[in-house]
Design an enzyme around this catalytic site. Structure first.
Site, PDB file in Angstrom:
ATOM      1  CE1 TYR A 105       2.527  -8.129   8.392  1.00 33.15           C
ATOM      2  CE2 TYR A 105       1.248  -6.873   6.814  1.00 33.15           C
ATOM      3  CZ  TYR A 105       2.362  -7.000   7.619  1.00 33.15           C
ATOM      4  OH  TYR A 105       3.305  -6.019   7.634  1.00 33.15           O
ATOM      5  NE  ARG A 115      -1.183   7.265 -13.138  1.00 37.95           N
ATOM      6  CZ  ARG A 115      -1.633   8.410 -13.662  1.00 37.95           C
ATOM      7  NH1 ARG A 115      -1.201   9.566 -13.230  1.00 37.95           N
ATOM      8  NH2 ARG A 115      -2.520   8.411 -14.631  1.00 37.95           N
ATOM      9  CG  ASP A 165       0.123 -12.567   2.515  1.00 46.48           C
ATOM     10  OD1 ASP A 165       1.233 -12.933   2.082  1.00 46.48           O
ATOM     11  OD2 ASP A 165      -0.031 -11.599   3.287  1.00 46.48           O
ATOM     12  CE  LYS A 171       7.817  -8.349   5.161  1.00 48.42           C
ATOM     13  NZ  LYS A 171       6.440  -8.756   5.373  1.00 48.42           N
TER      14      LYS A 171
HETATM   15  C1  LIG Z   1       5.246  -8.003   5.658  1.00 49.20           C
HETATM   16  C2  LIG Z   1       4.025  -8.700   5.233  1.00 49.20           C
HETATM   17  C3  LIG Z   1       3.089  -8.075   4.409  1.00 49.20           C
HETATM   18  C4  LIG Z   1       3.181  -6.622   4.043  1.00 49.20           C
HETATM   19  O1  LIG Z   1       4.271  -6.301   3.264  1.00 49.20           O
HETATM   20  P1  LIG Z   1       4.923  -4.823   3.253  1.00 49.20           P
HETATM   21  O2  LIG Z   1       5.768  -4.906   2.029  1.00 49.20           O
HETATM   22  O3  LIG Z   1       5.690  -4.691   4.533  1.00 49.20           O
HETATM   23  O4  LIG Z   1       3.815  -3.845   3.141  1.00 49.20           O
HETATM   24  C5  LIG Z   1       2.006  -8.805   3.981  1.00 49.20           C
HETATM   25  N1  LIG Z   1       1.840 -10.089   4.341  1.00 49.20           N
HETATM   26  C6  LIG Z   1       2.705 -10.721   5.146  1.00 49.20           C
HETATM   27  C7  LIG Z   1       2.458 -12.146   5.505  1.00 49.20           C
HETATM   28  C8  LIG Z   1       3.821 -10.052   5.630  1.00 49.20           C
HETATM   29  O5  LIG Z   1       4.656 -10.667   6.470  1.00 49.20           O
END
Ligand SMILES: *Cc1c(COP(=O)(O)O)cnc(C)c1O
Length: 403
Positions: free
Chosen positions: A122, A68, A194, A219
């Site tokens: 988000y 872990r 973010d 992403k």
């Molecule tokens: C997709 C996204 C997230 C979340 O990511 P996941 O890997 O899908 O949980 C967070 N912030 C933004 C701006 C996003 O587009």
């Protein structure tokens, strides 16, 4: 590898070299030298004897202890991400971007604390604040993404964290991050960003005063629409709390997924450049079409966020939005359904283009999204943009009943 200090490496070089420590890429007794850190899968780690077992219980980052706590594949990804943000103390990995956001907020906030959250955030981040954080006694106020230094007026004695996301989800407002982080530093308030849209290649967050920077690696870092993960990279002050909370929450990622993320990371620079160029070519074309109300893309000169974007960002990625002038829900669906080269689906940042209808109006509380024209979000992939433009023309024709 090099005698330059690691922090001095330029980002493209860091992407290639990051995480490839000799002890993680092969056993020197076998000759070593595997290019990519292998997939080290483990739960149990076997110790030589009881003394060894007791000593390693206190190990942290780079001694095997228990699955872990990670293996070299996991550490290699974390290390490579830390290297992209000079001044960072370390990086923690989570099974998704949302897991990174929620674990970070839980780690840094306590009952009675106040959180300032950007209104264009988000949607699942908002859901976590209004749901679990509220139940645990943390108060969230939402602020206008364009507030800049005006954030000072919203700070309360119990404000502990300011959360930023720039450009904003769905609506792409650019925040004045340096103005906000300067005020937060003066008041001893942690900032968390973010940074999924830009990544540190287009927006080096720590250089702009951010304390904790988050990415959905799902992403652009993964880049191939086949793996999910999230990261938090932090400066020295918040780092111990984040790491302790990640341990206590049992946050753990698979070495297989880390190997996929490392593979994506090596080509992030070239992919992002192409996503950005293709995105801008499509955005410029859209801006000239009579069916389009407006294009929400900060690299376009008449975008309201353009001046801040130019000042702070090194480029644009491939995600943006546009509105269909005078259209309704049904004609928007006709447009999207007619596209052949754009998939209809959530997430973004993969090599393939995507289109989704979006409705930001119901997701606001501090500001109003009053544009009556329906919005479409595009994630522009690595196809030839001329084919994408042909496809969008087909969509307009379908909307007008021409095909
Ligand atoms: C997709 C996204 C997230 C979340 O990511 P996941 O890997 O899908 O949980 C967070 N912030 C933004 C701006 C996003 O587009």
């Amino acid at each position: 590898m090099t005698d330059r200090p690691k922090d001095a490496l330029r980002p493209a070089t860091q992407l290639v070299q990051g995480g490839r420590r000799p002890e993680w890429t092969g056993d020197p007794r076998l000759g070593g030298g595997i290019v990519n850190p292998p997939v080290w899968r483990a739960s149990t780690i076997l110790y030589d004897n009881v003394a060894d077992l007791k000593a390693r219980g206190h190990a942290t980052h780079d001694r095997l202890f228990y699955g872990r706590r990670g293996t070299p594949t996991v550490w290699a990804l974390a290390d490579a991400l830390t290297g992209l943000e000079p001044g960072a103390e370390g990086t923690l990995l989570y099974p998704s971007g949302v897991a990174a956001i929620s674990a970070g907020l839980l780690a840094l906030l306590a009952p009675g604390d106040h959180l300032l959250m950007v209104d264009s955030v988000y949607e699942p981040t908002r859901a976590f604040c209004d749901g679990m954080l509220a139940r645990y006694g943390v108060t969230t106020s939402y602020y206008d993404p364009c507030i800049g230094a005006g954030i000072a007026d919203l700070i309360r004695p119990e404000t502990r964290l300011i959360f930023l996301e720039s450009p904003g989800s769905l609506t792409f407002e650019v925040q004045d991050i340096p103005a906000i982080t300067a005020i937060a530093r003066e008041r001893d308030i942690v900032t968390m960003l973010d940074n999924t849209w830009a990544t540190p290649l287009l927006f080096p967050a720590m250089r702009h005063g951010v304390d904790v920077t988050m990415m959905s690696l799902t992403k652009y870092v993964g880049g191939h629409s086949d793996a999910m993960m999230g990261s938090l990279t932090a400066t020295r002050a918040p780092w111990p709390r984040l790491r302790q909370a990640a341990y206590q929450l049992g946050q753990s990622v698979s070495p297989d997924e880390c190997a996929l993320m490392l593979r994506g990371l090596r080509t992030l620079d070239v992919r992002l450049q192409r996503h950005g160029e293709n995105g801008l070519a499509v955005a410029r074309w859209l801006a000239e079409q009579s069916q389009v109300g407006r294009v929400l893309h900060p690299a376009l000169p008449d975008d309201p966020g353009h001046a801040l974007w130019r000042r702070d960002f090194a480029g644009a990625s491939g995600l943006f939005g546009f509105t269909l002038k005078g259209a309704d829900d049904a004609t928007r669906a006709q447009f999207v359904d007619a596209l052949a080269h754009f998939g209809i689906g959530y997430s973004w940042g993969g090599f393939e283009s995507l289109a989704v209808p979006c409705d930001p109006a119901g997701l606001r509380t501090a500001t109003e999204w009053s544009d009556p024209d329906p919005l479409v979000r595009l994630s522009i992939g690595l196809e030839d943009p001329a084919d994408l433009i042909d496809d969008l023309s087909r969509g307009f024709a379908a909307m007008e009943g021409a095909i």
